[in-house]
Motif scaffolding. Structure first.
Motif, short mmCIF file in Angstrom:
data_model
loop_
_atom_site.label_atom_id
_atom_site.label_comp_id
_atom_site.label_asym_id
_atom_site.label_seq_id
_atom_site.Cartn_x
_atom_site.Cartn_y
_atom_site.Cartn_z
N ARG A 247 12.96 36.31 45.71
CA ARG A 247 12.86 35.98 44.29
C ARG A 247 11.38 36.08 43.91
O ARG A 247 10.54 35.39 44.51
CB ARG A 247 13.36 34.54 44.10
CG ARG A 247 14.07 34.30 42.82
CD ARG A 247 14.66 32.92 42.82
NE ARG A 247 15.92 32.86 43.54
CZ ARG A 247 17.08 33.30 43.06
NH1 ARG A 247 17.14 33.83 41.86
NH2 ARG A 247 18.19 33.19 43.76
N VAL A 248 11.07 36.97 42.99
CA VAL A 248 9.66 37.19 42.64
C VAL A 248 9.15 36.06 41.75
O VAL A 248 9.85 35.59 40.84
CB VAL A 248 9.50 38.56 41.93
CG1 VAL A 248 8.11 38.69 41.30
CG2 VAL A 248 9.74 39.69 42.92
N GLU B 23 6.16 31.27 37.06
CA GLU B 23 7.54 31.60 36.67
C GLU B 23 8.30 32.31 37.79
O GLU B 23 7.89 33.37 38.28
CB GLU B 23 7.50 32.51 35.43
CG GLU B 23 8.82 32.45 34.67
CD GLU B 23 8.73 33.25 33.39
OE1 GLU B 23 9.64 34.04 33.16
OE2 GLU B 23 7.73 33.08 32.66
N LEU B 24 9.40 31.68 38.19
CA LEU B 24 10.24 32.25 39.24
C LEU B 24 11.35 33.06 38.57
O LEU B 24 12.09 32.54 37.73
CB LEU B 24 10.86 31.09 40.05
CG LEU B 24 11.44 31.41 41.41
CD1 LEU B 24 10.40 32.03 42.33
CD2 LEU B 24 12.00 30.14 42.05
N GLN B 25 11.46 34.35 38.94
CA GLN B 25 12.48 35.18 38.29
C GLN B 25 13.88 34.75 38.69
O GLN B 25 14.11 34.33 39.83
CB GLN B 25 12.28 36.64 38.71
CG GLN B 25 11.14 37.30 37.99
CD GLN B 25 11.18 38.81 38.17
OE1 GLN B 25 11.85 39.31 39.06
NE2 GLN B 25 10.47 39.52 37.33
N GLY C 224 13.09 49.90 43.58
CA GLY C 224 13.49 49.81 42.17
C GLY C 224 12.64 48.83 41.41
O GLY C 224 11.43 48.74 41.61
N ALA C 225 13.31 48.05 40.56
CA ALA C 225 12.58 47.13 39.68
C ALA C 225 12.75 45.69 40.14
O ALA C 225 13.74 45.34 40.77
CB ALA C 225 13.11 47.28 38.26
N GLU C 226 11.77 44.87 39.80
CA GLU C 226 11.86 43.43 40.11
C GLU C 226 13.09 42.85 39.41
O GLU C 226 13.39 43.21 38.27
CB GLU C 226 10.61 42.70 39.61
CG GLU C 226 9.39 42.93 40.48
CD GLU C 226 8.12 42.32 39.87
OE1 GLU C 226 8.17 41.90 38.70
OE2 GLU C 226 7.10 42.29 40.58
N GLY C 227 13.78 41.96 40.11
CA GLY C 227 14.92 41.26 39.51
C GLY C 227 16.21 42.07 39.49
O GLY C 227 17.25 41.57 39.06
N GLN C 228 16.16 43.33 39.97
CA GLN C 228 17.35 44.19 39.91
C GLN C 228 18.02 44.35 41.29
O GLN C 228 18.88 45.19 41.46
CB GLN C 228 16.97 45.58 39.39
CG GLN C 228 16.49 45.59 37.96
CD GLN C 228 17.55 45.06 37.01
OE1 GLN C 228 18.69 45.48 37.06
NE2 GLN C 228 17.18 44.09 36.19
#
Ligand SMILES: Cc1cc2nc3c(=O)[nH]c(=O)nc-3n(C[C@H](O)[C@H](O)[C@H](O)COP(=O)(O)OP(=O)(O)OC[C@H]3O[C@@H](n4cnc5c(N)ncnc54)[C@H](O)[C@@H]3O)c2cc1C
Length: 428
Positions: free
Chosen positions: A213-214, A219-221, A267-271
């Motif tokens: 989890r980034v 702020e934690l995504q 890919g992208a953060e959170g995906q």
């Protein structure tokens, strides 16, 4: 009085280890096919398939015994043995037939892939690194950058880099939405801290693909991210977790302020969950272990044909024979289901539900065959009975029985598969 646990809401299986639990649209052409190929479902014996089976047998027979030597039940091949086998398969062009052509894929039918796995398993060949070839390799091809593909795929093909899967944690197994490993973003790096559990072959692996989890600032995504971690990096320690058989298959991996370049993000953060869903389908199909159970059924038949009980062989005991026949029929049906899952032309809730049926029934058959081996050999299968006459196969029966209790847990528990079938196919 025991308290009944309130069933979790369906939303909790959205990120379940083993599947999405969501209604899906059929896969578009641009998405990766993982282990699936586009073919019609005709599983009749085809002369070309039979010729391929013969070719595989010849290939195995021609290899040096250092690479392929039938090992007793429960034997775990060493990493050098597996590396030699991976190199031999890759040189033949058979290591990753399901990959894209650019990286060595062959557009094989499901039947061909099945025949190769069936024959190599029957001959007792080492396992390739399926965590690499079937799980992370296709993800890197589908969602990784060109630079990531150039960096990681050659190591899988040459067998020089082994992988492990860092998803589960002490508080997150069935429900991966609870993953708590944090990747704090600092400039061009992530600083990763957390604890992964049950990580298969982490003690052998060079690389891990992890769900994290980034955190940016404070702020934690909410969404999970898919990060590639070098197991040789500072701050990583691996501890064995011994399974019931006393073997070292799984581990606890501690990540303490591990510095990982941002370019290792897929890919992208959170995906991350988007990428993981197809991976879990492939994992389920592999975890069903059909070729292994077929191989063990043949061993069971050998034991039962020679083992005497009350003056007759176990095979001549009608009650035992009925159990064996039941397992053989079940396995036959599962083999067709396996082919059906591998050759699915469209993805969607029903196809995914079939994969769940395959996973949990396959795991049960894998356990059942070792239960019947135990029943056949009786006390002779118990490790502490001193008996110099025991064959190496017999000596492995109790250990295999004990380890396989985990088959209905790993890659998604039976309860989770049933929840998913209820949601995906029965719309409950
Ligand atoms: C041999 C082995 C190898 C493994 N290898 C890996 C690996 O390489 N990488 C990795 O990331 N993980 C790995 N795992 C972990 C595996 O994926 C998890 O053990 C599995 O998903 C279950 O999670 P858990 O252990 O946290 O159990 P929990 O999720 O805590 O479940 C405990 C019990 O509750 C039940 N339960 C949970 N939720 C529900 C629900 N909603 N409805 C009904 N019942 C429920 C479960 O079925 C189970 O019986 C491995 C596990 C084993 C045993």
């Amino acid at each position: 009085m025991a308290r009944l646990r309130r069933p979790r809401r369906m939303s909790t299986i959205v990120a379940a280890h083993g599947g999405s639990g969501r209604r899906e649209q059929p896969r578009s052409e641009s998405q990766p096919q993982f282990a699936a190929s586009r073919e019609s479902m005709n599983f009749d014996a085809d002369p070309q398939d039979e010729a391929f089976r013969t070719e595989v047998r010849r290939f195995i027979a021609a290899l040096s015994p250092e690479i392929v030597r039938g090992k007793p039940l429960g034997y775990t091949h060493s990493r050098p043995e597996r590396e030699a086998w991976i190199r031999a398969l890759n040189a033949q062009g058979w290591l990753v037939p399901h990959w894209s052509r650019a990286w060595g894929g062959r557009d094989w039918t499901a039947m061909r892939r099945h025949i190769l796995h069936d024959e190599t398993c029957a001959a007792g060949c080492p396992e390739v690194d399926r965590i690499a070839t079937d799980l992370v390799g296709p993800i890197i091809q589908a969602f990784g950058s060109a630079a990531q593909q150039r960096r990681y795929l050659p190591g899988i093909l040459s067998g020089t880099e082994f992988w492990c899967q860092g998803f589960s944690e002490p508080q997150a197994g069935s429900d991966l939405s609870l993953v708590g490993t944090v990747a704090r973003r600092e400039g061009e790096r992530y600083i990763v801290s957390g604890r992964k559990l049950w990580t298969t072959q982490a003690h052998l692996a060079d690389l891990m693909f992890a769900l994290v989890r980034v955190k940016i600032g404070n702020e934690l995504q909410q969404g999970l991210s898919f990060l590639l971690v070098d197991m040789r990096a500072g701050g990583i320690s691996t501890r064995p977790v011994l399974t019931l058989d006393g073997g070292h298959h799984v581990n606890e991996v501690l990540l303490e302020e591990v510095s990982v370049p941002r370019e290792n993000l897929i890919g992208a953060e959170g995906q991350g969950w988007t990428y993981v869903r197809a991976l879990l389908e492939s994992e389920r199909s592999s975890a069903a272990g059909i070729p292994h159970t077929k191989r063990d059924l043949r061993r069971l038949e050998e034991f039962a044909s020679s083992e005497l009980r009350h003056g007759r062989t176990m095979m001549d005991d009608p009650v035992f024979r009925a159990k064996l026949e039941q397992l053989r029929d079940e396995l036959h049906a599962l083999e067709f289901l396996h082919l059906r899952v591998l050759s699915a032309t469209e993805r969607g809730p029903r196809a995914e539900a079939l994969g769940c049926v395959l996973k949990f029934r396959g795991a049960q058959a894998y356990q059942r065959v070792s239960e019947l081996m135990l029943e056949t050999l009786g006390e002779r299968s118990i490790e502490y009975v001193p008996d110099s006459q025991r064959s190496a196969d017999e000596a492995g029966v109790a250990a295999a029985y004990l380890f396989r209790r985990s088959a209905t847990i790993a890659a998604g528990t039976t309860e989770i598969q049933k929840n998913m079938i209820a949601a995906l196919a029965l719309e409950l």
